[in-house]
Design a protein around this motif. Structure first.
Motif, PDB file in Angstrom:
ATOM      1  N   GLY A  49       0.800  -1.208   0.000  1.00  0.00           N
ATOM      2  CA  GLY A  49       0.000   0.000   0.000  1.00  0.00           C
ATOM      3  C   GLY A  49       0.836   1.264   0.000  1.00  0.00           C
ATOM      4  O   GLY A  49       0.304   2.351  -0.042  1.00  0.00           O
ATOM      5  N   ILE A  50       2.157   1.137   0.048  1.00  0.00           N
ATOM      6  CA  ILE A  50       3.032   2.299   0.015  1.00  0.00           C
ATOM      7  C   ILE A  50       3.508   2.477  -1.417  1.00  0.00           C
ATOM      8  O   ILE A  50       4.162   1.611  -1.968  1.00  0.00           O
ATOM      9  CB  ILE A  50       4.264   2.119   0.929  1.00  0.00           C
ATOM     10  CG1 ILE A  50       3.839   1.822   2.346  1.00  0.00           C
ATOM     11  CG2 ILE A  50       5.176   3.329   0.861  1.00  0.00           C
ATOM     12  CD1 ILE A  50       3.066   2.925   2.997  1.00  0.00           C
ATOM     13  N   ALA A  51       3.156   3.590  -2.009  1.00  0.00           N
ATOM     14  CA  ALA A  51       3.581   3.867  -3.370  1.00  0.00           C
ATOM     15  C   ALA A  51       4.688   4.907  -3.319  1.00  0.00           C
ATOM     16  O   ALA A  51       4.469   6.022  -2.879  1.00  0.00           O
ATOM     17  CB  ALA A  51       2.402   4.393  -4.189  1.00  0.00           C
ATOM     18  N   ALA A  52       5.875   4.510  -3.724  1.00  0.00           N
ATOM     19  CA  ALA A  52       6.980   5.465  -3.751  1.00  0.00           C
ATOM     20  C   ALA A  52       6.704   6.493  -4.840  1.00  0.00           C
ATOM     21  O   ALA A  52       6.355   6.144  -5.950  1.00  0.00           O
ATOM     22  CB  ALA A  52       8.297   4.748  -4.022  1.00  0.00           C
ATOM     23  N   ALA A  53       6.835   7.739  -4.471  1.00  0.00           N
ATOM     24  CA  ALA A  53       6.650   8.812  -5.439  1.00  0.00           C
ATOM     25  C   ALA A  53       7.883   8.836  -6.329  1.00  0.00           C
ATOM     26  O   ALA A  53       8.898   9.412  -5.987  1.00  0.00           O
ATOM     27  CB  ALA A  53       6.460  10.147  -4.725  1.00  0.00           C
ATOM     28  N   ARG A  54       7.803   8.162  -7.446  1.00  0.00           N
ATOM     29  CA  ARG A  54       8.970   8.006  -8.324  1.00  0.00           C
ATOM     30  C   ARG A  54       9.531   9.346  -8.770  1.00  0.00           C
ATOM     31  O   ARG A  54      10.707   9.445  -9.051  1.00  0.00           O
ATOM     32  CB  ARG A  54       8.603   7.163  -9.543  1.00  0.00           C
ATOM     33  CG  ARG A  54       8.201   5.757  -9.207  1.00  0.00           C
ATOM     34  CD  ARG A  54       9.378   4.967  -8.750  1.00  0.00           C
ATOM     35  NE  ARG A  54       8.915   3.626  -8.374  1.00  0.00           N
ATOM     36  CZ  ARG A  54       9.634   2.779  -7.706  1.00  0.00           C
ATOM     37  NH1 ARG A  54      10.827   3.099  -7.309  1.00  0.00           N
ATOM     38  NH2 ARG A  54       9.168   1.607  -7.396  1.00  0.00           N
ATOM     39  N   THR A  55       8.707  10.355  -8.848  1.00  0.00           N
ATOM     40  CA  THR A  55       9.221  11.643  -9.282  1.00  0.00           C
ATOM     41  C   THR A  55      10.136  12.266  -8.239  1.00  0.00           C
ATOM     42  O   THR A  55      10.960  13.092  -8.563  1.00  0.00           O
ATOM     43  CB  THR A  55       8.070  12.620  -9.583  1.00  0.00           C
ATOM     44  OG1 THR A  55       7.267  12.743  -8.412  1.00  0.00           O
ATOM     45  CG2 THR A  55       7.236  12.147 -10.745  1.00  0.00           C
ATOM     46  N   THR A 123      16.921  11.403   9.723  1.00  0.00           N
ATOM     47  CA  THR A 123      17.445  12.008   8.500  1.00  0.00           C
ATOM     48  C   THR A 123      18.666  11.241   8.010  1.00  0.00           C
ATOM     49  O   THR A 123      18.810  10.968   6.818  1.00  0.00           O
ATOM     50  CB  THR A 123      17.788  13.492   8.737  1.00  0.00           C
ATOM     51  OG1 THR A 123      16.609  14.158   9.203  1.00  0.00           O
ATOM     52  CG2 THR A 123      18.277  14.161   7.477  1.00  0.00           C
ATOM     53  N   SER A 124      19.528  10.860   8.939  1.00  0.00           N
ATOM     54  CA  SER A 124      20.709  10.082   8.588  1.00  0.00           C
ATOM     55  C   SER A 124      20.326   8.723   8.009  1.00  0.00           C
ATOM     56  O   SER A 124      20.898   8.277   7.009  1.00  0.00           O
ATOM     57  CB  SER A 124      21.584   9.909   9.831  1.00  0.00           C
ATOM     58  OG  SER A 124      22.668   9.061   9.563  1.00  0.00           O
ATOM     59  N   GLY A 154      10.033   9.785   4.878  1.00  0.00           N
ATOM     60  CA  GLY A 154       9.447  11.058   4.474  1.00  0.00           C
ATOM     61  C   GLY A 154       8.174  11.399   5.224  1.00  0.00           C
ATOM     62  O   GLY A 154       7.773  12.564   5.280  1.00  0.00           O
ATOM     63  N   ASP A 155       7.513  10.397   5.829  1.00  0.00           N
ATOM     64  CA  ASP A 155       6.331  10.658   6.655  1.00  0.00           C
ATOM     65  C   ASP A 155       6.657  10.705   8.141  1.00  0.00           C
ATOM     66  O   ASP A 155       5.957  11.360   8.913  1.00  0.00           O
ATOM     67  CB  ASP A 155       5.252   9.606   6.395  1.00  0.00           C
ATOM     68  CG  ASP A 155       4.577   9.797   5.046  1.00  0.00           C
ATOM     69  OD1 ASP A 155       4.693  10.896   4.468  1.00  0.00           O
ATOM     70  OD2 ASP A 155       3.943   8.847   4.568  1.00  0.00           O
ATOM     71  N   ARG A 183       1.241  12.534  12.955  1.00  0.00           N
ATOM     72  CA  ARG A 183       1.271  11.221  13.622  1.00  0.00           C
ATOM     73  C   ARG A 183       0.351  10.241  12.886  1.00  0.00           C
ATOM     74  O   ARG A 183       0.728   9.104  12.641  1.00  0.00           O
ATOM     75  CB  ARG A 183       0.821  11.345  15.077  1.00  0.00           C
ATOM     76  CG  ARG A 183       0.872  10.019  15.843  1.00  0.00           C
ATOM     77  CD  ARG A 183       0.196  10.065  17.188  1.00  0.00           C
ATOM     78  NE  ARG A 183       0.813  10.966  18.129  1.00  0.00           N
ATOM     79  CZ  ARG A 183       0.810  10.776  19.448  1.00  0.00           C
ATOM     80  NH1 ARG A 183       0.230   9.711  19.983  1.00  0.00           N
ATOM     81  NH2 ARG A 183       1.360  11.646  20.246  1.00  0.00           N
ATOM     82  N   ARG A 184      -0.836  10.695  12.533  1.00  0.00           N
ATOM     83  CA  ARG A 184      -1.771   9.820  11.811  1.00  0.00           C
ATOM     84  C   ARG A 184      -1.214   9.410  10.454  1.00  0.00           C
ATOM     85  O   ARG A 184      -1.322   8.253  10.043  1.00  0.00           O
ATOM     86  CB  ARG A 184      -3.132  10.494  11.651  1.00  0.00           C
ATOM     87  CG  ARG A 184      -3.965  10.486  12.924  1.00  0.00           C
ATOM     88  CD  ARG A 184      -5.390  10.942  12.668  1.00  0.00           C
ATOM     89  NE  ARG A 184      -5.480  12.288  12.128  1.00  0.00           N
ATOM     90  CZ  ARG A 184      -5.483  13.397  12.860  1.00  0.00           C
ATOM     91  NH1 ARG A 184      -5.415  13.326  14.174  1.00  0.00           N
ATOM     92  NH2 ARG A 184      -5.576  14.575  12.285  1.00  0.00           N
ATOM     93  N   LYS A 185      -0.609  10.366   9.755  1.00  0.00           N
ATOM     94  CA  LYS A 185      -0.051  10.052   8.439  1.00  0.00           C
ATOM     95  C   LYS A 185       1.105   9.056   8.570  1.00  0.00           C
ATOM     96  O   LYS A 185       1.191   8.091   7.803  1.00  0.00           O
ATOM     97  CB  LYS A 185       0.419  11.321   7.737  1.00  0.00           C
ATOM     98  CG  LYS A 185       0.923  11.049   6.340  1.00  0.00           C
ATOM     99  CD  LYS A 185       1.243  12.316   5.583  1.00  0.00           C
ATOM    100  CE  LYS A 185       1.664  11.942   4.165  1.00  0.00           C
ATOM    101  NZ  LYS A 185       2.088  13.088   3.402  1.00  0.00           N
ATOM    102  N   ALA A 186       1.993   9.278   9.537  1.00  0.00           N
ATOM    103  CA  ALA A 186       3.113   8.351   9.740  1.00  0.00           C
ATOM    104  C   ALA A 186       2.596   6.969  10.130  1.00  0.00           C
ATOM    105  O   ALA A 186       3.099   5.951   9.641  1.00  0.00           O
ATOM    106  CB  ALA A 186       4.065   8.897  10.813  1.00  0.00           C
ATOM    107  N   PHE A 187       1.578   6.921  10.991  1.00  0.00           N
ATOM    108  CA  PHE A 187       1.017   5.626  11.387  1.00  0.00           C
ATOM    109  C   PHE A 187       0.450   4.892  10.180  1.00  0.00           C
ATOM    110  O   PHE A 187       0.675   3.694   9.998  1.00  0.00           O
ATOM    111  CB  PHE A 187      -0.060   5.768  12.456  1.00  0.00           C
ATOM    112  CG  PHE A 187      -0.688   4.434  12.788  1.00  0.00           C
ATOM    113  CD1 PHE A 187      -0.067   3.565  13.651  1.00  0.00           C
ATOM    114  CD2 PHE A 187      -1.872   4.043  12.184  1.00  0.00           C
ATOM    115  CE1 PHE A 187      -0.610   2.330  13.929  1.00  0.00           C
ATOM    116  CE2 PHE A 187      -2.427   2.798  12.450  1.00  0.00           C
ATOM    117  CZ  PHE A 187      -1.792   1.939  13.329  1.00  0.00           C
TER     118      PHE A 187
END
Length: 197
Positions: A49-55, A123-124, A154-155, A183-187
């Motif tokens: 369900g995770i779509a990497a934003a290829r752009t 970040t590292s 990124g989330d 928090r909701r988006k990262a979850f």
């Protein structure tokens, strides 16, 4: 249930990492709180369900990328396991930090130090994965998993930045709302990536 026991259960049920076979896809979609479900794109059957934003990611293979030596597969699997642990622990640590700041049991300067250390580590971790992605030609499965981890960072990173705002000033309604949204988006992202049920 204690937080420690909860973390053990979550880590034990976390999804696949580099080089490991994915668990059989269950017919039911991962359970995500209603507030977070809107942030999760519909998953293709058998995907996380995770779509990497290829752009937003460099094309692969990158210029000057080297073939991944066969012996490096173990190293790549290690990077995947470290990324998985880093993402899960950052999510829960930052949530605890924000709750402590909002509850008054932790004050600004100490909260800033913790948020800054979490931000540096996340970040590292993301940047290390980007370097691996740029340096080596990866097979489709490894590249897909690596991209999902980069997108997940990124989330998680904005969640850390939102907690840092809570530590840096008065916990006003705007900061609280921004933190809860992040928090909701990262979850939602982590739940889809690690197939949390």
């Amino acid at each position: 249930m204690t937080i420690k026991k909860y973390l053990v259960i979550l880590l034990a049920s976390a999804g696949p990492v580099f080089g490991q076979a994915a668990p059989a896809a269950s017919p039911a979609a991962p359970s995500v709180p209603a507030a977070a479900s809107a942030a999760v794109p519909a998953a293709a059957p058998g995907s996380s369900g995770i779509a990497a934003a290829r752009t937003s990611l460099d094309p692969q293979p990158a210029p000057n990328a080297q073939p991944l030596p066969a012996a490096a597969d173990t190293l790549l699997r290690g990077y995947g396991q470290q990324a998985q642990q880093s993402l899960i622990l950052a999510y829960f640590s930052v949530g605890t930090l924000a709750d402590s700041l909002l509850g008054g049991s932790l004050k600004g300067p100490d909260g800033l130090k913790l948020a800054d250390s979490y931000l540096t580590l996340a970040t590292s971790g993301r940047d290390d994965l980007r370097r691996v992605r740029a340096a080596y030609v990866l097979d489709a499965g490894d590249l897909d998993q690596l991209d999902k981890f980069i997108v997940a960072y990124g989330d998680v990173i904005p969640m850390i930045e939102a907690a840092r705002q809570l530590a840096g000033g008065p916990a006003n309604a705007e900061y609280r709302a921004a933190f809860e949204a992040s928090r909701r988006k990262a979850f939602a992202t982590l739940a889809a990536l690690f197939e949390w049920k």
